[in-house]
Each structure stands twice: as C-alpha cells, then as structure tokens.
Write an enzyme that holds these catalytic residues in place. Structure first.
Site, short mmCIF file in Angstrom:
data_model
loop_
_atom_site.label_atom_id
_atom_site.label_comp_id
_atom_site.label_asym_id
_atom_site.label_seq_id
_atom_site.Cartn_x
_atom_site.Cartn_y
_atom_site.Cartn_z
N GLU A 257 4.25 1.62 -4.57
CA GLU A 257 3.82 0.21 -4.33
C GLU A 257 5.11 -0.28 -3.23
O GLU A 257 5.00 -1.17 -2.50
CB GLU A 257 3.85 -0.78 -5.31
CG GLU A 257 2.41 -0.40 -6.24
CD GLU A 257 3.48 1.46 -7.68
OE1 GLU A 257 2.76 0.62 -8.59
OE2 GLU A 257 3.60 2.14 -7.43
N CYS B 221 6.93 -1.82 -10.85
CA CYS B 221 6.84 -2.06 -9.38
C CYS B 221 5.53 -3.27 -9.66
O CYS B 221 5.27 -4.34 -8.52
CB CYS B 221 5.55 -1.23 -9.78
SG CYS B 221 6.77 0.08 -8.49
#
Length: 383
Positions: free
Chosen positions: A57, A93
C-alpha cells in the site's frame, strides 16, 4: 463495467503485482496494491519486498502521490490482503491510506494473523472509509497459504511433492538402477514444473535414504528472483549423509541436517564443510517431525516442500502434517516389487477439489488437504 466487475478487474491486477512478491517478501506475505484516483484512473501500483521495507500500500501510495496530487483524495485502493493497523518494521498501512484521503478500500481477504485479523478494516471504517472484503478471495488466499499457516501456528505450510507411476511406485525394484544416479519417473516437462514449486518455497526437505539413492542437489533452478537461498533440509537419524554427496559439496549456509545422533566426530566433519547440524531428542529412534517443523517455523520458513521417499511420505501424511499435495503421475506400471510412494497407511487420505495439469503424457494432481486459513470472520462486504 458494473461496480462488481470493476472491483474484480482491478483486484486481478493487484494479484498480478502480488505475484511479483513471491520469494522476495518472505517471511512477510506476498501483497499487491493498485491505487485509483477520484476519476477512476490508475495512479499508483506497488508490491511488497521484504528488503525494501515498504508494504504494498505504501509503495503504491508513494507512486500515486507523484502522479495524482489532490486527485488522490476520493480515490480507491485495491489490496490483496487487509491493510495492517500495527507498527512493526514500518508504520500502519491503515494510517497511510487514511492520510491520503482515499474514499474506498477493497481487500481480497482478511489478514490470517489472529492478532491482526479485522483490525485494519475496523480502523478504516472508523475513519469513514468505505470497505469491501472478499473480492477474488480464493486466489488471494492461495497466494499466501504459507503465511496463513505460519502466522497462526508458527509452522510452515507443508507441500508434499511426489513423482510416481500409475500404480503408486517411485522407483524400480532394488538393484535395478544404479545408486547415486536419479531415476526419472516423469517426463522432462513434469520435472521442470517442480522448479516453480521450489522457487515458491522457503525450504525443501528430503530424507537421507533419498540422498543415498539419488544424490540430488535439491536446489532452486528456476532462475527466478528470491531474497534468500532455498534452505535444503535433510532428516538423517544416524548421520549417514555422505561427505562427498552433491548437497554437502555445494553447502553454503543453505543446508541443515536434523539428526538424533550425538556422534561428535561426524557432526564436526559435516560442520567443517559448511553444513549446519541440529541434534533433536529422538522419538521412537527417529527425528521428530513436529519439532523439525517447529524449528523451521521459528526460523521464518513459511512454506516447506517435501521431496521424500516411502517412509517419510507415509509418516508425514499419517501424522496429519501435510497441507497440500502435488502428485506427478506417469502412465506406467512397475509392479509390486518396485518401491512404493506410501506404505502401511492406517487410513485413506482423500483428495478433494483436485486441480489437474497435463505435462505431455504425465498428469499433475494438486489438492489442499488442510486449509491453513482460519474460518471467515464474517466481515463480508462492507460497502
């Protein structure tokens, strides 16, 4: 495309990216991510490589930030595994996705780690981000079966590979082929198909009987990238491993022998040749398979490929230690005097949902015996 078709389309692309992480992300999972801006245009892609630290990500967001700017606000992320919500080698993330101003996050599957599972999705929802879970879930879970097994039990996924005849034989009768020379049951195409299995594994295991009979190298010859050498593992109760074997001759911090022998002289000879020797307490005079798996798991081995003979094939299956089995079957019959793949099974092992591949006249049969993933947590689609 309707919304579901669009989700599938972009998740398939994220899965393509995740496959680039095979053999370079372990002991972390292989993850891919695609970022769309508010207009639905791709602005960032990424996948995870362990040595580069960034999760998929964050890698995708860094690219997106360079190309999209403010258009990133209101965008969508497609990620093959639930975004993490904890700090390890990197930050969460979830916080990076929230800070980017995304409107929606689509995850193929929940993280199998029980201390993580669902928390990332919960954090995104609490921040007002729409979430969907389960798009292309089966493919995403297949990609990280090793991580699923290891993250819950700290043991590697065990993938058993066996090359055999139609009547379940793995070698001719004793005395009918030369020692220290391989006897090929299957065709060249089938043998080449074994290399991707080794590439995807962190370690490959065999027994000393196989070494004495075939003198294999047991190396990854796929030519594909990997971040650490394939760990070669030999079970050798009495330390019969030949010092002039190909495996010992090529040992370079990638060969470990598990034994119950305390022969210090023999252990010293092997160690002087770059072989790691681990002495374990015996169980019925043999190397304890469970303790081998425990130790390999403690060393971050996520997937273990077994290429063994009759006794170990049988012991692994009978002990309920095999997660997935891959049989390469050659259309020949050797007869009852030939060496069997298995002997003395107390109960039948049934293969369900068998995947079938053809290699010239040979067949590949693959089946999951134990699902390493936890039962679905019921998060479902949370749009």
């Amino acid at each position: 495309m309707d919304p579901h078709e669009q989700d599938v389309y972009w998740m398939q692309r994220a899965l393509e990216l995740a496959r680039r992480a095979i053999a370079v992300s372990s002991p972390n999972p292989a993850v891919g991510c695609v970022i769309l801006d508010c207009a639905g245009q791709v602005v960032g892609e990424g996948w995870h490589e362990y040595d580069l630290l960034d999760h998929a990500e964050v890698a995708a967001l860094k690219v997106a930030a360079q190309h999209a700017g403010e258009r990133l606000h209101g965008g969508t992320a497609y990620v093959t595994l639930e975004p993490c919500n904890h700090t390890g080698r990197t930050g969460p993330c979830t916080e990076a996705l929230i800070a980017a101003g995304l409107k929606r996050v689509v995850a193929a599957t929940i993280d199998p780690n029980p201390s993580v599972a669902g928390h990332g999705i919960d954090r995104l929802r609490a921040a007002g981000i729409e979430t969907a879970v389960g798009v292309c879930e089966a493919e995403a879970r297949r990609l990280n079966e090793g991580f699923a097994r290891w993250s819950q039990h700290r043991r590697p996924l065990v993938l058993m590979k066996v090359a055999m005849t139609l009547d379940g034989r793995i070698a001719p009768p004793p005395g009918q082929h030369a020692l220290h020379a391989p006897y090929w049951i299957t065709c060249e195409a089938a043998r080449k198909a074994v290399q991707p299995l080794r590439w995807q594994a962190d370690a490959a295991l065999t027994g000393v009987d196989t070494v004495l009979a075939d003198d294999p190298m047991l190396t990854d010859r796929s030519g594909l990238r990997r971040r650490r050498p394939l760990q070669r593992v030999v079970l050798d109760s009495a330390l019969r491993m030949p010092l002039d074997s190909k495996m010992v001759a090529t040992a370079h911090n990638d060969l470990v022998i598990f034994t119950v022998s305390k022969d210090e002289a023999r252990i010293g000879e092997l160690r002087s040749r770059g072989v790691r020797v681990e002495v374990l307490p015996a169980e019925a005079g043999r190397v304890p398979l469970g303790k081998v798996l425990d130790q390999l798991g403690a060393e971050g081995i996520l997937t273990l490929l077994t290429e063994t003979g009759t006794r170990l094939n049988t012991a692994l299956l009978a002990g309920g230690l095999v997660d997935r089995v891959h049989l390469f079957v050659s259309p020949q019959i050797m007869g009852s005097d030939a060496v069997p793949a298995f002997r003395g099974m107390a109960h039948a092992i049934r293969m369900a949902e068998v995947e079938v591949e053809r290699y010239e006249n040979d067949l590949g049969l693959c089946s999951l015996l134990r699902d390493p993933w936890p039962e679905k947590q019921g998060l479902g689609n949370r749009d």
